[in-house]
Design an enzyme around this catalytic site. Sequence first.
Site, PDB file in Angstrom:
ATOM      1  N   LYS A  85      61.212  58.082  23.066  1.00 30.06           N
ATOM      2  CA  LYS A  85      62.073  57.569  22.005  1.00 30.06           C
ATOM      3  C   LYS A  85      62.144  56.048  22.095  1.00 30.06           C
ATOM      4  O   LYS A  85      62.249  55.484  23.197  1.00 30.06           O
ATOM      5  CB  LYS A  85      63.477  58.170  22.153  1.00 30.06           C
ATOM      6  CG  LYS A  85      64.444  57.818  21.023  1.00 30.06           C
ATOM      7  CD  LYS A  85      65.811  58.453  21.259  1.00 30.06           C
ATOM      8  CE  LYS A  85      66.789  58.177  20.148  1.00 30.06           C
ATOM      9  NZ  LYS A  85      68.113  58.762  20.416  1.00 30.06           N
ATOM     10  N   SER A 160      69.794  61.439  16.648  1.00 31.29           N
ATOM     11  CA  SER A 160      68.888  60.337  16.391  1.00 31.29           C
ATOM     12  C   SER A 160      67.501  60.502  17.017  1.00 31.29           C
ATOM     13  O   SER A 160      66.569  59.811  16.608  1.00 31.29           O
ATOM     14  CB  SER A 160      69.501  59.042  16.922  1.00 31.29           C
ATOM     15  OG  SER A 160      69.693  59.114  18.314  1.00 31.29           O
ATOM     16  N   SER A 184      72.447  63.539  20.048  1.00 31.44           N
ATOM     17  CA  SER A 184      71.168  63.014  19.563  1.00 31.44           C
ATOM     18  C   SER A 184      69.926  63.671  20.149  1.00 31.44           C
ATOM     19  O   SER A 184      68.822  63.416  19.672  1.00 31.44           O
ATOM     20  CB  SER A 184      71.098  61.504  19.784  1.00 31.44           C
ATOM     21  OG  SER A 184      71.812  60.846  18.766  1.00 31.44           O
TER      22      SER A 184
END
Lengths: 498, 484
Positions: A85, A160, A184
């Site tokens: 990420k 996210s 997330s």
Amino acid sequence: MKELTDLTTREASSLLQRGVISSMELTKASLEIIERLEPSIHAFITLTTELALKQARAADLRLKQARQDKSIPLPPLLGIPIVVKDVLCLKGIRCTAGSRILDNFTAPYTASAVQQLLDAGVVILGKTNTDEFAMGSSTENSGFGATKNPWDINRVPGGSSGGSAAAVCARYASLGLGSDTGGSIRQPASFCGLTGLKVTYGRISRYGLIAYGSSLDTVGALARNADDLFLAFKGMAGYDPMDATSSAEPLGDLNLNEQIDIKGLRIGIPKEYFIAGVQAEVNQAVRAAITLLESQGAVVNEVSLPHTAEALPVYYLIAPAEASANLARFDGVRFGLRATQTSMIEMYKQTRGHGFGSEVKRRIMLGTYALSAGYYDAYYGQAQKVRTLIKRDFDAAFQAVDVIAAPVAPSTAFLFGEHTNDPLAMYLEDVFTLPANLAGIPGLAFPTGFDQNNLPIGMQLMGAPYSEGLLLKTCHAYQQMTEHHLKKPALSTLLSTR
Amino acid sequence: MTQYESIIGLETHIQLNTQSKIFCSCKADSWLDAPNSNICPVCTGLPGVLPVLNRKAVEKAMLLASAMQAEIQPVSFFDRKNYFYPDLPKGYQISQYDMPLARGGFIDLPIPDSTGQNTTSYTRRIGITKLHLEEDAGKTKNIGGERQIDFNRCGVPLVEMVTGPDLRTAEEAAHYLFRLRQLLRWIDISEGDMEKGHLRCDANVSIRPVGVDYLNPKTEIKNVNSIDAVRDAISKEIERQIRETEAGQKIEAWTLEWDEDRGILKKMRSKETEADYRYFREPDLLALRIDDAWQNEVVSIQPELPLQRRQRFMNAYQLPEYDADILTSEKKLSDFFETATKAYPGDSKKISNWIMNDLLRILKDRNMQIDQMQLQPADLVEIITMVENGLINTSTGKSLIEKVEDSHQRPSEIVRSENLTRVSDESAIISACKEVLAENPTEVASYKAGKPTLMGWFVGQVMRKTKGKTDPEKAKEIFETLLH
């Protein structure tokens, strides 16, 4: 044999170590599927092809040496391609946190968790998409465009960590790194039919993770099953002298390859999580999973977490407050975007005004307000007190049960644009996940069924601090009995015509 | 006419002399280094970094807290103080707010009388309200329309120490800083150099009519970087406040800046427009827990403090206050004195005199510290003892101090090798005495005629002949035999 990209981490690791396949083959297979699917999915902000090939070559060399010299240890992740990420720093690679303000920022150092995996020999394919500064539940807040859900490209992958979720779901890699501040990792895992782990606060070093809500942020991973997730967890967990809040608590001896007996496991069902407003199919699938565990000897009891309703407002005071300070460093002075202005104040205003997206600005304003003189006690101060009560709810519950089972999110993956004009509806996406962040406890999301649109449904197990092993074991036992986690989206329909 | 008294409180920032910075491993002291040469991702606030507390910085702050009799808190917290400034990389300063490292404490300040003889005319107790740890910010320079930022200083450990409104004159404020600086160096936690910013001071000043107990609005004076400047700025501000009050004006809570070059105070801003720092707990650091074991371990290395030692020197060695004050100006100097005086059976005042009159002058001439000298306390005692025993005379003794420095030899070796002893060879003295008598027949006649006081004159003549190296007692003995 399976397609290389369909291999689990464990399977790939075994084949690599026996010399059946090479890391280069595996990596090239990943790069190939990325090339074909990425135009439809858009999971990456930055692809690191050159780096990946270099790392694969190095991994193959290590594998070869280790096959010749048995004294050389073979980490299970050696040669395994992963995605990271884009909130975790990797030296020499652009790191954006999904924000245009960091469009031109190259990280000069590597996050500790990533470094541990690099030392173990992983291959990094690229940096995945995220809502800007991890603020969001759909990747729609990314400054680099939204990621599509491989199960239905009209739908969000969750967020996210939606980029990593979509990448693992689309078979780019068997492991994806994410971060979880309010859900997330777990919510995108749920939306993409993956197994995702949010660790105990402090279990994995935060050094090198671009901070959002420092007291809530955790680094974790997404995979296709609990066993692979365990390898990632083991690879990243541990005390880090660079993170004062990291813990040296031992991982415990775990071997998920063995048959796991869940007889006598006490599962708590929090009544506050099974409420109106949750999609009926979600409720049913979660209930069915609990019933299955019960049939294997688990003891199921209702528990109460009385302050659950307060978690959302508490979270949306604490996380933005911390974020308002954490994001002050993006001022255009030392790195990232800088507006060309002669006056200092104008430079700040223009840089931040242009660099940040609207959700980030909203949270900075919320947080600044909550911390302001005259409002602190009523907002931030009060939120901290209620946070303690939420923690106590969990402490009390874990006296009576070993794990708590609940839905991950109120619904399956929603359509693009469905919540974008209603921030509050978007915030409600995290209503079942953010209590674990407020309490600092681990949470594990995994698929327990599909809805009528063939969208995955996720269940969440929460445990006492440092009980990641128990959560993974329980999930592993469930996955030994079920096949939801083995279902694969129809990727062939997404192939781009070159 | 109304009599006014001034009420002064000082807020000091003390840069600790740790090897590394407070939250990362960068070198803390950048005095001689190029801008931005001692920086890393942590102290420049790059995305993703975290602070890790330097244990040594905590220990140095604990030493100061203990020296100020402050109560070290078993649990304290770090907080974020939020404000935007280009030389504050994170957009917040990690400081301590409502739960500081130490609270309370005081220093009893001896205030000398105005004769300048360092005799205490009264003692003023200055309370310490709060003592906490924080990180320093960088430095900004405006050059040719450009703002240049040096981040070297970011993350250098600071202790902020705040006094109560307990000081009553500008002179007392200057004395407080003088004693604080002495203490910082004494316990080795800071170089304490105001010009280099190791010790910074803001002064809060208000006035009130003598006899009342309320407090009037105060002004804060910033940017004062020497003890003299603090004294001057406070004096000026007290004069201004009295003048304005007398003229019927109200004193407003301004922040003032001291313009060193022009010697004037300038208004920076009104307090009302002051920033809201939005303090909140630093989530990246754990609570700072100091248990008894750690505290005892740290405080056990605390030396006797300067004002205590000053008093003890007066009591134990019967030194005048003036001597005790000078001898305890620095720890090493006081150690030197004490080692010497313990090795010397005679009057301690004699050691004090030699140190104050001769040693300090030589140190100043040579721009040296006492511990850089060749001369050891035992050497000084040896010199003084040789003078006392008549082996050398006083001026030879004094010149020996310099000779030890230059030759790196012990005093007795120099005396031997340079033949500096008084003449003790009896035949040489006898012949010198005989010469004196032969050259001065008139005086010899007078002496024999009943003028015994001339004996001293004869001895003096021998001393002159032998360039002072003759033992006068011996010469007298010989003259008595010769003139018998």
